[in-house]
Write a protein that holds these residues in place. Structure first.
Motif, PDB file in Angstrom:
ATOM      1  N   UNK A 178       0.835  -1.200   0.000  1.00 32.38           N
ATOM      2  CA  UNK A 178       0.000   0.000   0.000  1.00 32.38           C
ATOM      3  C   UNK A 178       0.872   1.253   0.000  1.00 32.38           C
ATOM      4  N   UNK A 179       2.087   1.130   0.563  1.00 35.27           N
ATOM      5  CA  UNK A 179       3.037   2.242   0.596  1.00 35.27           C
ATOM      6  C   UNK A 179       4.182   1.886  -0.344  1.00 35.27           C
ATOM      7  N   UNK A 180       4.391   2.714  -1.366  1.00 38.34           N
ATOM      8  CA  UNK A 180       5.410   2.409  -2.375  1.00 38.34           C
ATOM      9  C   UNK A 180       6.793   2.270  -1.739  1.00 38.34           C
ATOM     10  N   UNK A 181       7.431   1.151  -2.043  1.00 37.24           N
ATOM     11  CA  UNK A 181       8.796   0.928  -1.576  1.00 37.24           C
ATOM     12  C   UNK A 181       8.915   0.375  -0.173  1.00 37.24           C
ATOM     13  N   UNK A 182       7.806  -0.018   0.436  1.00 41.07           N
ATOM     14  CA  UNK A 182       7.852  -0.514   1.818  1.00 41.07           C
ATOM     15  C   UNK A 182       7.651  -2.030   1.850  1.00 41.07           C
ATOM     16  N   UNK A 183       8.424  -2.679   2.709  1.00 40.42           N
ATOM     17  CA  UNK A 183       8.311  -4.117   2.936  1.00 40.42           C
ATOM     18  C   UNK A 183       8.046  -4.350   4.417  1.00 40.42           C
ATOM     19  N   UNK A 184       6.939  -5.006   4.725  1.00 39.20           N
ATOM     20  CA  UNK A 184       6.650  -5.355   6.121  1.00 39.20           C
ATOM     21  C   UNK A 184       5.600  -6.452   6.139  1.00 39.20           C
ATOM     22  N   UNK A 185       5.534  -7.144   7.265  1.00 45.79           N
ATOM     23  CA  UNK A 185       4.531  -8.186   7.409  1.00 45.79           C
ATOM     24  C   UNK A 185       3.187  -7.563   7.757  1.00 45.79           C
ATOM     25  N   UNK A 186       2.130  -8.189   7.272  1.00 54.36           N
ATOM     26  CA  UNK A 186       0.792  -7.693   7.502  1.00 54.36           C
ATOM     27  C   UNK A 186       0.071  -8.428   8.613  1.00 54.36           C
ATOM     28  N   UNK A 187      -1.233  -8.296   8.604  1.00 51.88           N
ATOM     29  CA  UNK A 187      -2.079  -8.845   9.658  1.00 51.88           C
ATOM     30  C   UNK A 187      -2.066 -10.372   9.696  1.00 51.88           C
ATOM     31  N   UNK A 188      -1.724 -11.019   8.591  1.00 54.82           N
ATOM     32  CA  UNK A 188      -1.711 -12.483   8.567  1.00 54.82           C
ATOM     33  C   UNK A 188      -0.718 -13.037   9.588  1.00 54.82           C
ATOM     34  N   UNK A 189       0.474 -12.463   9.640  1.00 51.13           N
ATOM     35  CA  UNK A 189       1.493 -12.935  10.581  1.00 51.13           C
ATOM     36  C   UNK A 189       1.089 -12.593  12.016  1.00 51.13           C
ATOM     37  N   UNK A 190       0.548 -11.398  12.224  1.00 53.38           N
ATOM     38  CA  UNK A 190       0.107 -11.007  13.572  1.00 53.38           C
ATOM     39  C   UNK A 190      -1.020 -11.922  14.049  1.00 53.38           C
ATOM     40  N   UNK A 191      -1.971 -12.204  13.178  1.00 53.76           N
ATOM     41  CA  UNK A 191      -3.078 -13.077  13.589  1.00 53.76           C
ATOM     42  C   UNK A 191      -2.590 -14.515  13.804  1.00 53.76           C
ATOM     43  N   UNK A 192      -1.575 -14.948  13.061  1.00 48.09           N
ATOM     44  CA  UNK A 192      -0.984 -16.275  13.296  1.00 48.09           C
ATOM     45  C   UNK A 192      -0.360 -16.340  14.683  1.00 48.09           C
ATOM     46  N   UNK A 193       0.275 -15.247  15.092  1.00 51.58           N
ATOM     47  CA  UNK A 193       0.879 -15.182  16.422  1.00 51.58           C
ATOM     48  C   UNK A 193      -0.195 -15.275  17.511  1.00 51.58           C
ATOM     49  N   UNK A 194      -1.254 -14.487  17.364  1.00 48.74           N
ATOM     50  CA  UNK A 194      -2.308 -14.495  18.381  1.00 48.74           C
ATOM     51  C   UNK A 194      -3.062 -15.826  18.417  1.00 48.74           C
ATOM     52  N   UNK A 199       2.294 -27.644  23.142  1.00 53.97           N
ATOM     53  CA  UNK A 199       2.504 -26.373  23.848  1.00 53.97           C
ATOM     54  C   UNK A 199       3.819 -25.737  23.403  1.00 53.97           C
ATOM     55  N   UNK A 200       4.868 -26.534  23.335  1.00 55.10           N
ATOM     56  CA  UNK A 200       6.171 -26.017  22.901  1.00 55.10           C
ATOM     57  C   UNK A 200       6.095 -25.525  21.458  1.00 55.10           C
ATOM     58  N   UNK A 201       5.472 -26.325  20.588  1.00 55.64           N
ATOM     59  CA  UNK A 201       5.366 -25.964  19.169  1.00 55.64           C
ATOM     60  C   UNK A 201       4.615 -24.651  18.976  1.00 55.64           C
ATOM     61  N   UNK A 202       3.430 -24.525  19.560  1.00 54.04           N
ATOM     62  CA  UNK A 202       2.639 -23.318  19.367  1.00 54.04           C
ATOM     63  C   UNK A 202       3.252 -22.106  20.070  1.00 54.04           C
ATOM     64  N   UNK A 203       3.982 -22.319  21.156  1.00 52.01           N
ATOM     65  CA  UNK A 203       4.689 -21.214  21.809  1.00 52.01           C
ATOM     66  C   UNK A 203       5.794 -20.681  20.908  1.00 52.01           C
ATOM     67  N   UNK A 204       6.547 -21.573  20.299  1.00 53.95           N
ATOM     68  CA  UNK A 204       7.624 -21.158  19.385  1.00 53.95           C
ATOM     69  C   UNK A 204       7.037 -20.428  18.179  1.00 53.95           C
ATOM     70  N   UNK A 205       5.956 -20.950  17.620  1.00 57.95           N
ATOM     71  CA  UNK A 205       5.312 -20.297  16.474  1.00 57.95           C
ATOM     72  C   UNK A 205       4.835 -18.901  16.866  1.00 57.95           C
ATOM     73  N   UNK A 206       4.209 -18.767  18.028  1.00 62.51           N
ATOM     74  CA  UNK A 206       3.701 -17.470  18.475  1.00 62.51           C
ATOM     75  C   UNK A 206       4.835 -16.465  18.632  1.00 62.51           C
ATOM     76  N   UNK A 207       5.910 -16.876  19.264  1.00 66.15           N
ATOM     77  CA  UNK A 207       7.052 -15.968  19.474  1.00 66.15           C
ATOM     78  C   UNK A 207       7.687 -15.595  18.139  1.00 66.15           C
ATOM     79  N   UNK A 208       7.894 -16.580  17.272  1.00 71.67           N
ATOM     80  CA  UNK A 208       8.498 -16.328  15.969  1.00 71.67           C
ATOM     81  C   UNK A 208       7.658 -15.342  15.156  1.00 71.67           C
ATOM     82  N   UNK A 209       6.359 -15.568  15.065  1.00 71.41           N
ATOM     83  CA  UNK A 209       5.483 -14.685  14.299  1.00 71.41           C
ATOM     84  C   UNK A 209       5.440 -13.283  14.904  1.00 71.41           C
ATOM     85  N   UNK A 210       5.428 -13.201  16.219  1.00 75.61           N
ATOM     86  CA  UNK A 210       5.424 -11.909  16.904  1.00 75.61           C
ATOM     87  C   UNK A 210       6.692 -11.125  16.555  1.00 75.61           C
TER      88      UNK A 210
END
Length: 167
Positions: A30-46, A79-90
């Motif tokens: 949406x912003x020319x020249x910008x690279x960042x993660x969107x809501x998909x990664x944040x929602x994966x973390x939550x 528990x370990x798997x989903x904790x690691x995924x949450x931290x990584x995505x965050x």
């Protein structure tokens, strides 16, 4: 066929479809020249944090977990798997970002640090379809991996295509 296998296969197919849809949707920024993660990664973390909470609750509300060592091991591993995924995505959501233009790219990750490279120093661009990212290798030895879940990754690929890095 076992219902657990069937549900696992259905879940795998749904995740694959979601990944393809999401990466195509995030191709342009949406912003020319910008690279960042969107809501998909944040929602994966939550979502992963919520699943971790549900699994932790199973330890306290399901007495069978303590009696059955297989069930205890399975829940502990989940528990370990989903904790690691949450931290990584965050961390990915808040710490991975970049900017690019006609001259070059500035990209920062907590894993490999800050990289500033010019396109004239680019040696190769390859798609890793298994990891769903593009690998940019530069003459300096730097490697930048652009995830297909970064908004704007398609703009970078289009720019590199116009510069003749793809045939």
């Amino acid at each position: 066929m076992n219902s657990a296998i069937i549900s696992g296969l259905i879940g795998g197919v749904l995740i694959a479809i979601l990944n393809v849809y999401t990466s195509k949707k995030l191709r342009k920024s949406k912003v020319k020249g910008e690279l960042k993660f969107g809501a998909f990664i944040a929602s994966s973390s939550f979502l992963s944090m919520a699943l971790t909470g549900v699994l932790i609750a199973a330890f306290f509300y399901n007495a069978d977990v303590w009696d059955n060592p297989i069930e205890f091991l399975a829940i502990t591993c989940l528990i370990i798997k989903f904790s690691v995924i949450a931290i990584y995505c965050f961390v990915e959501y808040f710490k991975v970002h970049g900017k690019f233009d006609e001259i070059g790219i500035h990209f920062t990750t907590p894993w490999t640090g800050r990289k500033m490279e010019t396109w004239c120093q680019l040696e190769s661009v390859k798609l890793n379809s298994h990891a769903n990212w593009y690998t940019l290798k530069f003459k300096s030895g730097s490697v930048i991996r652009l995830s297909c879940f970064l908004t704007g990754h398609g703009d970078v690929i289009d720019l590199l295509n116009s510069k003749g890095y793809f045939e």
